[in-house]
Structures are given as C-alpha cells and as structure tokens.
Motif scaffolding. Structure first.
Motif, PDB file in Angstrom:
ATOM      1  N   ILE A   1      10.092  -2.957 -10.063  1.00 14.67           N
ATOM      2  CA  ILE A   1      10.891  -3.136  -8.861  1.00 14.67           C
ATOM      3  C   ILE A   1      11.780  -4.371  -8.995  1.00 14.67           C
ATOM      4  N   PHE A   2      13.032  -4.247  -8.572  1.00 11.44           N
ATOM      5  CA  PHE A   2      13.964  -5.371  -8.576  1.00 11.44           C
ATOM      6  C   PHE A   2      13.408  -6.471  -7.678  1.00 11.44           C
ATOM      7  N   GLU A   3      13.324  -7.678  -8.181  1.00 10.84           N
ATOM      8  CA  GLU A   3      12.784  -8.851  -7.511  1.00 10.84           C
ATOM      9  C   GLU A   3      11.347  -8.652  -7.020  1.00 10.84           C
ATOM     10  N   ALA A   4      10.646  -7.673  -7.559  1.00 15.12           N
ATOM     11  CA  ALA A   4       9.215  -7.425  -7.334  1.00 15.12           C
ATOM     12  C   ALA A   4       8.846  -7.090  -5.897  1.00 15.12           C
ATOM     13  N   ASN A   5       9.793  -6.744  -5.044  1.00 17.66           N
ATOM     14  CA  ASN A   5       9.510  -6.411  -3.638  1.00 17.66           C
ATOM     15  C   ASN A   5       9.726  -4.928  -3.377  1.00 17.66           C
ATOM     16  N   PHE A   6       8.748  -4.308  -2.724  1.00 20.47           N
ATOM     17  CA  PHE A   6       8.913  -2.914  -2.314  1.00 20.47           C
ATOM     18  C   PHE A   6       8.351  -2.736  -0.915  1.00 20.47           C
ATOM     19  N   ASN A   7       8.737  -1.645  -0.288  1.00 25.23           N
ATOM     20  CA  ASN A   7       8.305  -1.349   1.074  1.00 25.23           C
ATOM     21  C   ASN A   7       7.394  -0.128   1.080  1.00 25.23           C
ATOM     22  N   TRP A   8       6.660   0.025   2.170  1.00 26.45           N
ATOM     23  CA  TRP A   8       5.843   1.208   2.377  1.00 26.45           C
ATOM     24  C   TRP A   8       5.879   1.582   3.853  1.00 26.45           C
ATOM     25  N   ILE A   9       5.619   2.836   4.102  1.00 24.58           N
ATOM     26  CA  ILE A   9       5.578   3.343   5.466  1.00 24.58           C
ATOM     27  C   ILE A   9       4.513   4.432   5.541  1.00 24.58           C
ATOM     28  N   ILE A  10       3.853   4.524   6.680  1.00 28.92           N
ATOM     29  CA  ILE A  10       2.898   5.618   6.911  1.00 28.92           C
ATOM     30  C   ILE A  10       3.445   6.448   8.065  1.00 28.92           C
ATOM     31  N   GLU A  11       3.584   7.734   7.806  1.00 32.60           N
ATOM     32  CA  GLU A  11       4.111   8.645   8.816  1.00 32.60           C
ATOM     33  C   GLU A  11       3.198   9.855   8.941  1.00 32.60           C
ATOM     34  N   ASP A  12       3.296  10.515  10.100  1.00 33.70           N
ATOM     35  CA  ASP A  12       2.460  11.695  10.328  1.00 33.70           C
ATOM     36  C   ASP A  12       3.274  12.973  10.444  1.00 33.70           C
ATOM     37  N   GLY A  13       4.511  12.943   9.993  1.00 32.58           N
ATOM     38  CA  GLY A  13       5.380  14.109  10.096  1.00 32.58           C
ATOM     39  C   GLY A  13       6.249  14.057  11.340  1.00 32.58           C
ATOM     40  N   HIS A  14       5.856  13.245  12.327  1.00 28.48           N
ATOM     41  CA  HIS A  14       6.622  13.107  13.563  1.00 28.48           C
ATOM     42  C   HIS A  14       7.039  11.653  13.800  1.00 28.48           C
ATOM     43  N   ASP A  15       6.102  10.748  13.580  1.00 29.42           N
ATOM     44  CA  ASP A  15       6.322   9.341  13.891  1.00 29.42           C
ATOM     45  C   ASP A  15       6.004   8.454  12.689  1.00 29.42           C
ATOM     46  N   GLU A  16       6.623   7.284  12.676  1.00 31.52           N
ATOM     47  CA  GLU A  16       6.269   6.247  11.718  1.00 31.52           C
ATOM     48  C   GLU A  16       5.161   5.411  12.364  1.00 31.52           C
ATOM     49  N   LEU A  17       3.970   5.442  11.787  1.00 33.74           N
ATOM     50  CA  LEU A  17       2.825   4.767  12.391  1.00 33.74           C
ATOM     51  C   LEU A  17       2.718   3.302  11.976  1.00 33.74           C
ATOM     52  N   LYS A  18       3.023   3.000  10.726  1.00 34.99           N
ATOM     53  CA  LYS A  18       2.946   1.628  10.219  1.00 34.99           C
ATOM     54  C   LYS A  18       3.986   1.438   9.131  1.00 34.99           C
ATOM     55  N   THR A  19       4.491   0.210   9.028  1.00 32.85           N
ATOM     56  CA  THR A  19       5.402  -0.144   7.949  1.00 32.85           C
ATOM     57  C   THR A  19       4.985  -1.490   7.389  1.00 32.85           C
ATOM     58  N   GLY A  20       5.429  -1.768   6.190  1.00 35.09           N
ATOM     59  CA  GLY A  20       5.118  -3.049   5.578  1.00 35.09           C
ATOM     60  C   GLY A  20       5.829  -3.208   4.260  1.00 35.09           C
ATOM     61  N   PHE A  21       5.598  -4.342   3.619  1.00 36.80           N
ATOM     62  CA  PHE A  21       6.164  -4.578   2.297  1.00 36.80           C
ATOM     63  C   PHE A  21       5.130  -5.287   1.451  1.00 36.80           C
ATOM     64  N   GLN A  22       5.277  -5.164   0.149  1.00 34.54           N
ATOM     65  CA  GLN A  22       4.365  -5.779  -0.809  1.00 34.54           C
ATOM     66  C   GLN A  22       5.178  -6.305  -1.980  1.00 34.54           C
ATOM     67  N   THR A  23       4.519  -7.075  -2.816  1.00 35.09           N
ATOM     68  CA  THR A  23       5.154  -7.572  -4.028  1.00 35.09           C
ATOM     69  C   THR A  23       4.280  -7.235  -5.231  1.00 35.09           C
ATOM     70  N   THR A  24       4.923  -7.102  -6.352  1.00 34.48           N
ATOM     71  CA  THR A  24       4.195  -6.930  -7.605  1.00 34.48           C
ATOM     72  C   THR A  24       4.125  -8.293  -8.294  1.00 34.48           C
ATOM     73  N   ASP A  25       3.292  -8.396  -9.315  1.00 36.63           N
ATOM     74  CA  ASP A  25       3.160  -9.690  -9.998  1.00 36.63           C
ATOM     75  C   ASP A  25       4.239  -9.913 -11.062  1.00 36.63           C
ATOM     76  N   ALA A  26       5.189  -8.987 -11.187  1.00 39.80           N
ATOM     77  CA  ALA A  26       6.313  -9.157 -12.114  1.00 39.80           C
ATOM     78  C   ALA A  26       7.472  -8.285 -11.631  1.00 39.80           C
ATOM     79  N   GLY A  27       8.691  -8.784 -11.801  1.00 41.25           N
ATOM     80  CA  GLY A  27       9.872  -8.024 -11.407  1.00 41.25           C
ATOM     81  C   GLY A  27      10.395  -7.181 -12.554  1.00 41.25           C
ATOM     82  N   ALA A  28      11.324  -6.284 -12.228  1.00 39.05           N
ATOM     83  CA  ALA A  28      11.923  -5.421 -13.242  1.00 39.05           C
ATOM     84  C   ALA A  28      12.629  -6.273 -14.280  1.00 39.05           C
ATOM     85  N   PRO A  29      12.655  -5.922 -15.498  1.00 41.36           N
ATOM     86  CA  PRO A  29      12.294  -4.648 -16.109  1.00 41.36           C
ATOM     87  C   PRO A  29      10.805  -4.523 -16.457  1.00 41.36           C
ATOM     88  N   GLU A  30      10.006  -5.533 -16.153  1.00 43.88           N
ATOM     89  CA  GLU A  30       8.566  -5.456 -16.415  1.00 43.88           C
ATOM     90  C   GLU A  30       7.878  -4.574 -15.372  1.00 43.88           C
TER      91      GLU A  30
END
Length: 150
Positions: free
Chosen positions: A79-108
């Motif tokens: 991931i570029f700059e090691a940051n990515f997002n996540w979302i949990i949905e049930d087909g109708h609504d977005e229940l939770k969202t957030g972001f996380q980081t990896t321990d190394a950025g792209a190209p690693e």
C-alpha cells in the motif's frame, strides 16, 4: 452315506475359498486381501487451514472469528504510504469504517493485523468486510478486497 461325504467336502471346500477373500477394517482404511488392495482414507476437515484472500494490493489475508461478534484480521499489503481503509457493510448500510497501517509501504509487502467488533442490524443479512486503498487523487476506493464475515 457317499452323498453326505461328498456334500460335506464340497461345502468345506467352498467355505475355505471364501475365507481367503476376507475384508479387514482398521483405522479409516478398507483393505481386501489377497488379490487387490483398496485403501480409503477419511477426508480431512476443510477448516483446519484458514481461507486466505488476496488481490493486487492485499495478500495472505485471513479472518479468524474470536467471539460471536469479534474478528481478527491479518495479512500483508502493498500500500502507498502503508495506509489502507476498511469498511463493514451488510448489503444495505455501512456499519463500521476504519483505517489501518502496514509495517512497510509500497513497493514492499507490509504486515498488518487488527480486531473488529461488529453486530448485525438485520438477522438475515450478510456482513462483508471490504479492505481497500483510497485514491490520492480523488479519495475513491481502489483495489477492493471483499471478505464475507457471517
């Protein structure tokens, strides 16, 4: 008397011939003796190895259910700059969202791990976790990786 002896000899011969074709069963295997040998093994349960998910930005992603509504997510991301997002949905609504980081950025490929607690709003809905990278240009979702939780 002769017929009795002859009949007894035939029965004895026939019984001995069938005895050599016995079937032996031992620990999930079946063997026929002596001419052919068949081995049938019991299938291993499929859930011993957790299912892994991947796409062009995420790989070796696994989701482990820790409790009724708690999940542990692990994997690797390029991931570029090691940051990515996540979302949990049930087909109708977005229940939770957030972001996380990896321990190394792209190209690693960087490792990540996090836990999520989420409850269904509707009993018959399917919860889906979607991992994605946000576009630096316009913030849109790129390289989405959907994972059905339950």
């Amino acid at each position: 008397m002769r017929w009795t002896i002859l009949l007894s000899a035939i029965l004895l011969f026939a019984c001995n011939k069938k005895e050599t074709q016995r079937t032996t069963v031992a620990k999930d295997t079946i063997m026929e003796i002596p001419e052919t040998t068949k081995v049938v093994k019991a299938e291993k349960p499929e859930n011993l190895v957790p299912k892994q998910y991947s796409n062009e930005r995420f790989k070796e992603v696994t989701v482990e259910r820790m409790d009724k509504n708690k999940f542990r997510v692990r994997g690797k991301g390029q991931i570029f700059e090691a940051n990515f997002n996540w979302i949990i949905e049930d087909g109708h609504d977005e229940l939770k969202t957030g972001f996380q980081t990896t321990d190394a950025g792209a190209p690693e490929w960087g490792n990540f791990g996090f836990t999520i607690t989420v409850e269904k709003k509707r009993e018959n809905s399917k919860l889906t976790l979607v991992l994605f990278e946000s576009s630096a240009k316009d913030g849109s979702r790129q390289h989405e990786l959907p994972i059905v939780l339950f």
